[in-house]
Design an enzyme around this catalytic site. Structure first.
Site, PDB file in Angstrom:
ATOM      1  N   SER A  37      46.888  33.615  36.281  1.00 45.09           N
ATOM      2  CA  SER A  37      46.000  33.526  35.140  1.00 45.09           C
ATOM      3  C   SER A  37      44.605  33.271  35.705  1.00 45.09           C
ATOM      4  CB  SER A  37      46.445  32.370  34.250  1.00 45.09           C
ATOM      5  OG  SER A  37      45.519  32.160  33.214  1.00 45.09           O
TER       6      SER A  37
ATOM      7  N   LYS B 247      46.573  38.271  34.796  1.00 41.91           N
ATOM      8  CA  LYS B 247      46.150  37.946  33.426  1.00 41.91           C
ATOM      9  C   LYS B 247      44.711  37.459  33.513  1.00 41.91           C
ATOM     10  CE  LYS B 247      47.148  33.733  30.756  1.00 41.91           C
ATOM     11  NZ  LYS B 247      48.239  32.929  30.170  1.00 41.91           N
TER      12      LYS B 247
ATOM     13  N   ASP C 136      44.373  37.124  27.864  1.00 38.57           N
ATOM     14  CA  ASP C 136      44.710  35.954  27.044  1.00 38.57           C
ATOM     15  C   ASP C 136      43.443  35.480  26.348  1.00 38.57           C
ATOM     16  OD1 ASP C 136      45.616  33.607  25.902  1.00 38.57           O
ATOM     17  OD2 ASP C 136      46.294  32.680  27.777  1.00 38.57           O
TER      18      ASP C 136
ATOM     19  N   GLU D  94      47.569  38.157  24.780  1.00 37.54           N
ATOM     20  CA  GLU D  94      48.149  36.856  24.449  1.00 37.54           C
ATOM     21  C   GLU D  94      47.252  36.134  23.438  1.00 37.54           C
ATOM     22  OE1 GLU D  94      49.091  34.711  28.042  1.00 37.54           O
ATOM     23  OE2 GLU D  94      49.331  32.800  26.989  1.00 37.54           O
TER      24      GLU D  94
ATOM     25  N   ASP E 241      51.439  32.409  22.247  1.00 39.53           N
ATOM     26  CA  ASP E 241      51.483  31.184  23.054  1.00 39.53           C
ATOM     27  C   ASP E 241      51.266  30.017  22.083  1.00 39.53           C
ATOM     28  OD1 ASP E 241      50.848  28.981  24.644  1.00 39.53           O
ATOM     29  OD2 ASP E 241      49.401  29.987  25.914  1.00 39.53           O
TER      30      ASP E 241
ATOM     31  N   GLY F 108      51.702  28.504  32.078  1.00 42.66           N
ATOM     32  CA  GLY F 108      51.288  27.387  32.933  1.00 42.66           C
ATOM     33  C   GLY F 108      50.245  26.557  32.230  1.00 42.66           C
TER      34      GLY F 108
HETATM   35  O1  OSB Z   1      46.743  29.756  27.541  1.00 38.35           O
HETATM   36  O2  OSB Z   1      48.125  29.930  29.110  1.00 38.35           O
HETATM   37  C1  OSB Z   1      47.165  29.360  28.603  1.00 38.35           C
HETATM   38  C2  OSB Z   1      45.767  26.739  31.025  1.00 38.35           C
HETATM   39  C3  OSB Z   1      45.490  25.698  30.162  1.00 38.35           C
HETATM   40  C4  OSB Z   1      45.712  25.892  28.818  1.00 38.35           C
HETATM   41  C5  OSB Z   1      46.223  27.092  28.345  1.00 38.35           C
HETATM   42  C6  OSB Z   1      46.532  28.119  29.199  1.00 38.35           C
HETATM   43  C7  OSB Z   1      46.265  27.957  30.567  1.00 38.35           C
HETATM   44  C8  OSB Z   1      46.490  28.986  31.574  1.00 38.35           C
HETATM   45  C9  OSB Z   1      46.708  28.513  32.988  1.00 38.35           C
HETATM   46  O3  OSB Z   1      46.441  30.176  31.334  1.00 38.35           O
HETATM   47  C10 OSB Z   1      47.913  29.058  33.628  1.00 38.35           C
HETATM   48  C11 OSB Z   1      48.248  28.320  34.896  1.00 38.35           C
HETATM   49  O4  OSB Z   1      48.589  27.120  34.860  1.00 38.35           O
HETATM   50  O5  OSB Z   1      48.187  28.948  35.956  1.00 38.35           O
HETATM   51 MG    MG Z   2      47.900  31.332  26.807  1.00 42.20          MG
END
Ligand code: OSB
Ligand code: MG
Length: 368
Positions: free
Chosen positions: A135, A161, A188, A213, A238, A290
């Protein structure tokens, strides 16, 4: 079995590089760790609540409060046969899923250790290796984004992503697609758009993204169903999915074709497994999201990702992408083919570095 005591610690860990989403920028993570003593066997969990109530309503402060004032009292002196019963024992507390998940996960770790089993096996997992994507936070320039994507692909990650927000969406995606025509690419939005933005979101369709997302409101399943009918790109939810009932509604309404699973968001392994099974029955793939976790949370994400319907690469990555030094031994490493090998040690399989955790702790409470 019985929960004998719980130690809460808040640790502070600076990120290797700041992480920006449509709802804000994080440079330092405040992380609440839960150490559970279950009949003398220690298990660990991580609370993924944020510093502020911007991704979800919970924060580190609310989770600390709910854990010490409600969840611990509900569990102390209660006899249970398995961690699988903890979710039900906490059902009188509405919401606060991140707080619930952290203590439930710690008890699962302890139970697996007590049985001499890796947690993934106790959960019914089937994978020996899990697929990893990354991400990537919002970057100021397209050049910076492109360089970051290049680096992650070179490291072996299987899916990219990128975070988007109004003003940083169609153009950066078009450029990335032109530069990397064949990669698995997704975006996302973290709820940054409104239903009126449908024409703009439709402009993403030509770039054959794997999914978009959470484009719309964090509590608005209904509008996603309407949007999905107007988009070719699959929607992945999500923020909208906090319960099994939300997942059922989203699937029945056609609000998404994919679901992102996070232990904290849904309240622990039991609800996660129920949502997983429901999705599987409806041919909805899931993948593990994550929350910028330390190694403890990462280890739990790996165990969760071994369940059979986790068929898409997750946001579960190497410790070194986020931390100069993690709080577990060994650190999480990713192979050059973009996978994490699942360990066979009992419990979460990674050892918490308690001395380091103590050094990083800014507060601690022993509940007994
Ligand atoms: O939307 O997936 C999410 C991190 C903090 C809050 C929301 C999100 C995220 C990430 C990080 O996308 C993903 C990661 O921990 O690598
Ligand atoms: Mg997300």
């Amino acid at each position: 079995m019985r929960l004998r005591s719980v130690t809460l610690r808040e640790i502070h860990m600076p990120l290797v590089t700041p992480f920006e989403t449509s709802f804000g920028r994080t440079t330092l993570r405040r992380i609440l760790l839960v150490e559970a003593d279950v009949d003398g066997v220690i298990g660990w969990g991580e609370c993924v609540a944020g510093e502020g109530p911007f991704y979800a309503p919970e924060t580190v402060e609310t989770a600390w409060h709910i854990l010490s004032a409600f969840l611990w009292p509900a569990l102390r002196e209660r006899e249970f046969a398995s961690a699988a019963e903890v979710w039900e024992l906490l059902s009188h507390v509405r919401g606060h899923n991140m707080a619930k998940a952290s203590i439930e996960a710690a008890i699962w770790d302890a139970e697996a250790k007590q049985k001499g089993l890796p947690l993934w096996k106790l959960l019914g997992g089937t994978r020996r290796e899990i697929a990893c994507g990354v991400s990537i936070g919002i970057k100021e320039t397209d050049d910076e984004l492109e360089r970051t994507v290049e680096r992650e692909l070179a490291a072996g990650y299987q899916r990219i992503k990128v975070k988007i927000k109004p003003g940083r969406d169609v153009e950066p995606v078009a450029r990335l697609r032109q530069r990397f025509p064949r990669i698995l690419l997704m975006v996302d939005a973290n709820s940054a758009y409104r239903p009126e933005d449908t024409p703009l979101l439709q402009q993403l369709d030509p770039y054959y993204l794997m999914m978009i997302e959470q484009p719309l409101g964090w509590d608005d399943i209904y509008s996603h169903a309407d949007l999905q009918r107007k988009l070719q790109t699959p929607i992945c939810l999500d923020e909208c999915i906090h319960t099994e009932e939300h997942a059922r509604a989203a699937i029945e309404l056609g609000a998404c074709k994919i679901i992102n699973m996070k232990l904290g968001r849904v309240g622990g392994y039991i609800p996660a497994r129920r949502i997983h099974d429901l999705c599987q029955e409806h041919q909805i793939p899931v993948w593990c999201g994550g929350m910028l976790e330390s190694g403890i949370g990462r280890a739990h994400n790996i165990a969760l990702s071994t369940l059979p319907n986790f068929t898409l690469p997750g946001d579960v990555t190497a410790s070194r992408r986020y931390w100069t030094e993690d709080v577990i031994e060994p650190e999480v490493i990713v192979t050059t083919s973009g996978t994490i090998k699942v360990l066979d040690e009992p419990g979460i399989g990674y050892l918490p570095r308690v001395e380091r955790i103590e050094q990083l702790a800014v507060r601690k409470a022993l509940l007994e």
